[in-house]
Scaffold this active site. Sequence first.
Site, PDB file in Angstrom:
ATOM      1  N   ILE A  96       7.621   4.598   6.159  1.00 47.71           N
ATOM      2  CA  ILE A  96       6.261   5.130   6.272  1.00 47.71           C
ATOM      3  C   ILE A  96       5.320   4.080   6.850  1.00 47.71           C
ATOM      4  CG2 ILE A  96       4.257   5.776   4.849  1.00 47.71           C
ATOM      5  CD1 ILE A  96       6.025   7.748   3.444  1.00 47.71           C
ATOM      6  N   ASP A 139       6.649 -11.851  -0.963  1.00 46.62           N
ATOM      7  CA  ASP A 139       6.689 -10.950  -2.122  1.00 46.62           C
ATOM      8  C   ASP A 139       5.249 -10.742  -2.592  1.00 46.62           C
ATOM      9  OD1 ASP A 139       6.992  -9.799  -4.676  1.00 46.62           O
ATOM     10  OD2 ASP A 139       8.934 -10.782  -4.976  1.00 46.62           O
ATOM     11  N   LYS A 183      -7.160  -9.010  -3.059  1.00 48.24           N
ATOM     12  CA  LYS A 183      -7.847 -10.290  -3.290  1.00 48.24           C
ATOM     13  C   LYS A 183      -7.647 -11.235  -2.096  1.00 48.24           C
ATOM     14  CE  LYS A 183      -9.286 -13.359  -6.738  1.00 48.24           C
ATOM     15  NZ  LYS A 183      -8.817 -14.118  -7.871  1.00 48.24           N
ATOM     16  N   SER A 211      -0.113   5.627  -1.678  1.00 51.09           N
ATOM     17  CA  SER A 211       0.126   6.031  -3.064  1.00 51.09           C
ATOM     18  C   SER A 211       1.123   7.198  -3.102  1.00 51.09           C
ATOM     19  CB  SER A 211      -1.226   6.389  -3.705  1.00 51.09           C
ATOM     20  OG  SER A 211      -1.095   6.610  -5.086  1.00 51.09           O
ATOM     21  N   LYS A 218       1.263   4.232  -9.532  1.00 53.07           N
ATOM     22  CA  LYS A 218       0.445   4.817  -8.465  1.00 53.07           C
ATOM     23  C   LYS A 218      -0.916   5.273  -8.984  1.00 53.07           C
ATOM     24  CE  LYS A 218       3.393   4.375  -5.021  1.00 53.07           C
ATOM     25  NZ  LYS A 218       3.209   3.370  -3.962  1.00 53.07           N
ATOM     26  N   ILE A 275       8.395  13.256   2.751  1.00 56.74           N
ATOM     27  CA  ILE A 275       8.408  13.002   4.192  1.00 56.74           C
ATOM     28  C   ILE A 275       9.867  12.840   4.635  1.00 56.74           C
ATOM     29  CG2 ILE A 275       7.589  11.517   6.074  1.00 56.74           C
ATOM     30  CD1 ILE A 275       5.322  12.992   4.517  1.00 56.74           C
TER      31      ILE A 275
END
Length: 284
Positions: free
Chosen positions: A32, A80, A140, A170, A188, A217
Amino acid sequence: MPIPRSEYLSSVWKDGIFDGRVVFVTGGAGTICSAQTRALVALGANACIVGRNQQKTEAAAIDIATAREGAKVIGIGGCDVRNPGNLESAAERCVKELGAIDFVIAGAAGNFVAPISGLSTNAFKSVIDIDVLGTYNTVKTTMPYLVKSAARNPNPSQNGLTGGRILYVSATFHYTGMPLQAHVSAAKASVDSIMASVALEYGPLGVTSNVISPGGIAGTEGMERLSSSAVDEKTSGKIVPLGRWGTIRDIADATVYVFSDAGNYVNGEILVVDGGTWRTGGPV
Ligand code: HXC
């Protein structure tokens, strides 16, 4: 061989609408997020995609760059999102090599299909750490760059140049609850919540914050995993009100809208792209 543009982008968008923009994407090698990035790159953006797997991330960057002649796409592996230091060095490299971060796609996610009884505390925590802490770390780390970008482009409706935008990937599981996805649903829901707080906290500085929630999807890793357990590709007509599973183009088009001049006034929103499925209480 470049993927034909009609497979990942509809014909309504104008070339060059993202000229000079830079997008930073976590989990950018996934199906995606790479489709979202490819669409932005085709329309003029340069991109930095980051992920844990070096080989996969670098290969995806090379592939995405074929979307437009002259496109610059960096792939940074070994990153990561649970590790703020990894993200900081990746963001610094992005700005050093591409000049800015105007857009962010927070797409890194962890998932597996498991019943609550089959989840260890560490399994639950791993998904929360990747999705929730990882999203927070991404916000952040990149926000100072997004604020600068928004300040450089304060009137997008006049010059068409948007900047300072973050889009989180999400899901819809948490609207209804989802068997075998308690960990992901919890994660989520938190991602949606972070999105809303960022929208209010950074909207006054010109940064928009929105969620995209894909349904099922076709051809994605998530769909393959769900297909073997809860749904079957062939049953789409019975599950999805629009009678078909989504495509990566559906997600890419919605993504382009949010980052484009057409999405200027959209902030704090959840854009569900699922053909209406979650309203039926369906499985994705
Ligand atoms: C139960 C499992 C499990 C499974 C892993 N664990 N897989 N428990 N069922 N199928 C447990 C492990 O036993 C371990 O717990 C804990 O989870 C952490 O596993 P590690 O492999 O040590 O962690 P890590 O290497 O950090 O990997 C994180 C991960 C992995 C989430 C487990 O799946 C991952 O890296 N995923 C990233 C890619 C990904 O999932 N992308 C999909 C996004 S698609 P113990 O107790 O043994 O220590 C998507 C759309 C929706 O999100 C998809 C719908 C299905």
